[in-house]
Design an enzyme around this catalytic site. Sequence first.
Site, PDB file in Angstrom:
ATOM      1  N   GLY A 158      39.164  29.957  46.332  1.00 31.68           N
ATOM      2  CA  GLY A 158      40.000  30.986  46.036  1.00 31.68           C
ATOM      3  C   GLY A 158      39.415  32.542  45.928  1.00 31.68           C
ATOM      4  O   GLY A 158      39.687  33.396  46.682  1.00 31.68           O
ATOM      5  N   CYS A 159      38.168  32.528  45.516  1.00 37.76           N
ATOM      6  CA  CYS A 159      37.370  33.888  45.505  1.00 37.76           C
ATOM      7  C   CYS A 159      36.799  34.105  47.085  1.00 37.76           C
ATOM      8  O   CYS A 159      36.799  35.214  47.444  1.00 37.76           O
ATOM      9  CB  CYS A 159      35.898  33.467  44.668  1.00 37.76           C
ATOM     10  SG  CYS A 159      36.600  33.517  42.890  1.00 37.76           S
TER      11      CYS A 159
END
Length: 158
Positions: free
Chosen positions: A42-43
Amino acid sequence: MNIGDTFPDLLGLDADGKEVRLSNYPGKRFIIYFYPKDNTPGCTAEACNFRDNEDMFEKMGYQVIGVSKDNAASHTRFKEKFGLQFPLVADTEHKLCELAGVWQQKKMAGREYMGIVRTTFVTDTDGRVTDVVRKVETKTPSEQLFALLDDRYDINPA
């Protein structure tokens, strides 16, 4: 941090150990995004989306700055691996995260722990918060911001 609050001039140290100060970017507004961890799916998606739209934010007068609790070495590897040009603040003691109110209790798989709640702050040229995105779409955070800021600028990101 809420709308109307002001970020401190000194945000912390970047991947190269240099101070990241808002005053280093005269006349710029800021997109300061807090994310949990370098090199996680996600990051990574979030950072790459900001990377891919950095020119548009530049045209709109914004400087993108990422913040996580990862150390400088981790940030360096993350930046090099994905070609990130904007600063990443190494908030290893989570002081800025606490000030921003994003260092919170989280739950995963029945375990409770303290961590960064993904949040994006938009500021004016003085570092005063004008907008907050608390439900960040990790794959399209730039598009979220373009929709939010669209009525302020006559710029079509498409």
